[in-house]
Motif scaffolding. Structure first.
Motif, PDB file in Angstrom:
ATOM      1  N   ILE A  54       0.747  -1.197  -0.075  1.00  0.00           N
ATOM      2  CA  ILE A  54       0.109  -0.105   0.127  1.00  0.00           C
ATOM      3  C   ILE A  54       0.829   1.322  -0.036  1.00  0.00           C
ATOM      4  CG2 ILE A  54      -1.543   1.374   1.308  1.00  0.00           C
ATOM      5  CD1 ILE A  54      -2.755  -1.340   2.404  1.00  0.00           C
ATOM      6  N   THR A  55       1.917   1.362   0.895  1.00  0.00           N
ATOM      7  CA  THR A  55       2.734   2.539   1.116  1.00  0.00           C
ATOM      8  C   THR A  55       4.190   2.735   0.117  1.00  0.00           C
ATOM      9  OG1 THR A  55       3.933   1.350   2.783  1.00  0.00           O
ATOM     10  CG2 THR A  55       1.974   2.682   3.657  1.00  0.00           C
ATOM     11  N   GLY A  56       4.483   1.413  -0.377  1.00  0.00           N
ATOM     12  CA  GLY A  56       5.589   1.617  -1.185  1.00  0.00           C
ATOM     13  C   GLY A  56       6.742   1.297  -0.404  1.00  0.00           C
ATOM     14  N   HIS A  57       6.944   1.912   0.794  1.00  0.00           N
ATOM     15  CA  HIS A  57       8.185   2.072   1.636  1.00  0.00           C
ATOM     16  C   HIS A  57       7.967   1.699   3.060  1.00  0.00           C
ATOM     17  CE1 HIS A  57       6.534   5.900   2.905  1.00  0.00           C
ATOM     18  NE2 HIS A  57       6.651   6.285   1.437  1.00  0.00           N
ATOM     19  N   GLY A  58       6.838   1.637   3.536  1.00  0.00           N
ATOM     20  CA  GLY A  58       6.403   1.357   4.866  1.00  0.00           C
ATOM     21  C   GLY A  58       5.813   2.573   5.307  1.00  0.00           C
ATOM     22  N   LEU A  59       5.339   2.391   6.538  1.00  0.00           N
ATOM     23  CA  LEU A  59       4.379   3.526   7.337  1.00  0.00           C
ATOM     24  C   LEU A  59       5.307   4.470   7.964  1.00  0.00           C
ATOM     25  CD1 LEU A  59       2.418   1.039   9.343  1.00  0.00           C
ATOM     26  CD2 LEU A  59       1.598   2.591   7.593  1.00  0.00           C
ATOM     27  N   LEU A 101       7.174  -0.356   9.627  1.00  0.00           N
ATOM     28  CA  LEU A 101       7.552   1.251   9.552  1.00  0.00           C
ATOM     29  C   LEU A 101       8.467   1.509   8.432  1.00  0.00           C
ATOM     30  CD1 LEU A 101       8.236   1.923  13.370  1.00  0.00           C
ATOM     31  CD2 LEU A 101       6.230   2.724  12.059  1.00  0.00           C
ATOM     32  N   ALA A 102       8.390   2.587   7.892  1.00  0.00           N
ATOM     33  CA  ALA A 102       9.404   3.161   6.998  1.00  0.00           C
ATOM     34  C   ALA A 102      10.656   3.493   7.528  1.00  0.00           C
ATOM     35  CB  ALA A 102       8.939   4.347   6.102  1.00  0.00           C
ATOM     36  N   GLY A 141      16.980   1.604  10.594  1.00  0.00           N
ATOM     37  CA  GLY A 141      16.406   2.642   9.931  1.00  0.00           C
ATOM     38  C   GLY A 141      16.139   3.832  10.667  1.00  0.00           C
ATOM     39  N   GLY A 142      16.559   3.879  11.840  1.00  0.00           N
ATOM     40  CA  GLY A 142      16.253   5.199  12.561  1.00  0.00           C
ATOM     41  C   GLY A 142      14.882   5.187  13.172  1.00  0.00           C
ATOM     42  N   ARG A 143      14.170   3.987  13.241  1.00  0.00           N
ATOM     43  CA  ARG A 143      12.855   3.870  13.677  1.00  0.00           C
ATOM     44  C   ARG A 143      12.820   4.139  15.319  1.00  0.00           C
ATOM     45  NH1 ARG A 143      14.145   0.319   9.741  1.00  0.00           N
ATOM     46  NH2 ARG A 143      12.817   0.199   7.762  1.00  0.00           N
TER      47      ARG A 143
END
Length: 371
Positions: free
Chosen positions: A250-255, A275-276, A303-305
């Motif tokens: 849906i998002t292409g790269h995550g939320l 998560l993106a 990813g710095g999440r």
């Protein structure tokens, strides 16, 4: 001592009993409110079932709305006749309260769960028997409640008072998580895991502030349909689909943002995996004391999440509850669509319907026809 009607929790896992109690006069810093209606929240059920150390017997209820009847000599915030909502209590003096972050009050737990005043006294009794009061600074499963200036919010008289109680906790928690804590921005992607009243409030808030991808994740298809009605652009049922893979599609790269309302470790892990890079996931609760969250450390770090805990939507209720009311009046926050009213005589039915999922957000009217 004034006579009132209240629903008393006397036994763990047991039904509440409707009883006549005595309530004392408000102290200098207290306010007596005639309760018009009260929301039923999951926290009431958790406490009834003994999962937190709130003493019994106790009058629960912490989403009360009503009319001020009397005020103590030191009270200046409200006067008799004012319409009010009662929310969580806080001390007003700790570093968090001084920073306008009362949901992280250093005394949050004792002031909201110990069900006494700070001096150990209670406002309620029954023929000499102590009944614990001041649950969340109010104990609003009753015809009358005593609260403080810190946890009372004056609301306009041109909106139905009996509708407003849930803004004090459940609705405030979900909407505040989006607006205050996560600060979801215009055009961003957001998913909520768990579409109860808190999750649905988050969805409404995300739509109201301009998130363009709003995803509801739940195992109840009826809740997912309702989520779409109030703002979700996509719905996912984990029983039928790989949620993380679907979110990536849906998002292409995550939320950009995720919010967990379940308190379940595996669900939280899945939310973080969705998560993106630089995405943030908020957590609203734990399934039980001592619960742990396990993450993929490399995915999380590289990813710095971010993962953050959120209490009461990081709201300053004096400003946030009136904001939600204005959004509702503008038609941008239709939380009224998820409520169902019950008379006080059916308070145990309201609780049971909340537990089973039959009703998203029950509101108990203290008197038939109350406005």
């Amino acid at each position: 001592m004034m006579k009132i009607r209240a629903a008393v929790a006397r036994f763990t896992h047991g039904p509440l009993s409707l009883e006549t109690l005595e309530i004392g006069e408000p102290q200098a810093d207290e306010i007596l409110v005639r309760v018009v209606a009260t929301g039923v929240c999951h926290t009431d059920i958790v406490v009834r079932d003994g999962m937190l150390p709130t003493p019994l017997p106790v009058v629960l209820g912490h989403e009360g709305a009503g009319i001020v009847e009397r005020v103590g000599s030191a009270v200046t915030k409200v006067v008799p006749g004012d319409h009010v909502v009662m929310t969580f209590d806080s001390c007003g003096g700790c570093p968090s309260c001084q920073d306008h972050a009362p949901s992280y009050c250093h005394e949050f737990f004792p002031r909201n769960f110990f069900a006494t005043r700070t001096d150990g006294s209670t406002a309620l009794a029954k023929e000499g028997e102590v009944i614990h009061s001041h649950f969340f600074g109010q104990s609003s499963f009753a015809s009358h409640a005593i609260c403080h200036e810190r946890n009372i919010v004056k609301v306009p008289k041109d909106v139905s008072l009996e509708l407003l109680g849930p803004l004090a906790c459940g609705v405030q928690t979900g909407a505040g998580a989006v607006i205050n804590a996560l600060k979801v921005g215009v055009g961003k992607s957001f998913a909520v895991f768990g579409s109860g009243s808190v999750g649905l409030s988050a969805i409404m808030a995300a739509k109201a502030i301009g998130a363009t991808t709003v995803i509801a994740v739940d195992m109840n298809d009826e809740r997912l349909a309702f989520a779409q009605e109030v703002g979700a652009t996509h719905t996912l049922n984990p029983k039928n689909i790989n949620t993380a893979a679907a979110i990536m599609e849906i998002t292409g790269h995550g939320l950009d943002y995720a919010l967990d309302t379940t308190g379940l470790g595996p669900v939280i892990k899945g939310a973080v995996l969705s998560l993106a890079p630089r995405g943030t996931c908020g957590v609203l609760g734990a399934s039980a004391p001592g619960s742990e969250i396990v993450l993929d450390e490399v995915h999380f770090m590289s990813g710095g999440r971010r993962l953050i805990g959120i209490v009461e939507g990081e709201a300053d209720p004096d400003t946030f509850i009136p904001t939600l009311i204005r959004l509702y009046q503008q038609g941008r926050f239709p939380f009224d669509k998820m409520v169902k009213f019950y008379p006080m005589e059916r308070i145990n039915d309201a609780i049971a319907d909340s537990e089973s999922g039959i009703t998203i957000k029950p509101i108990v009217r203290m008197e038939s026809g109350s406005q």
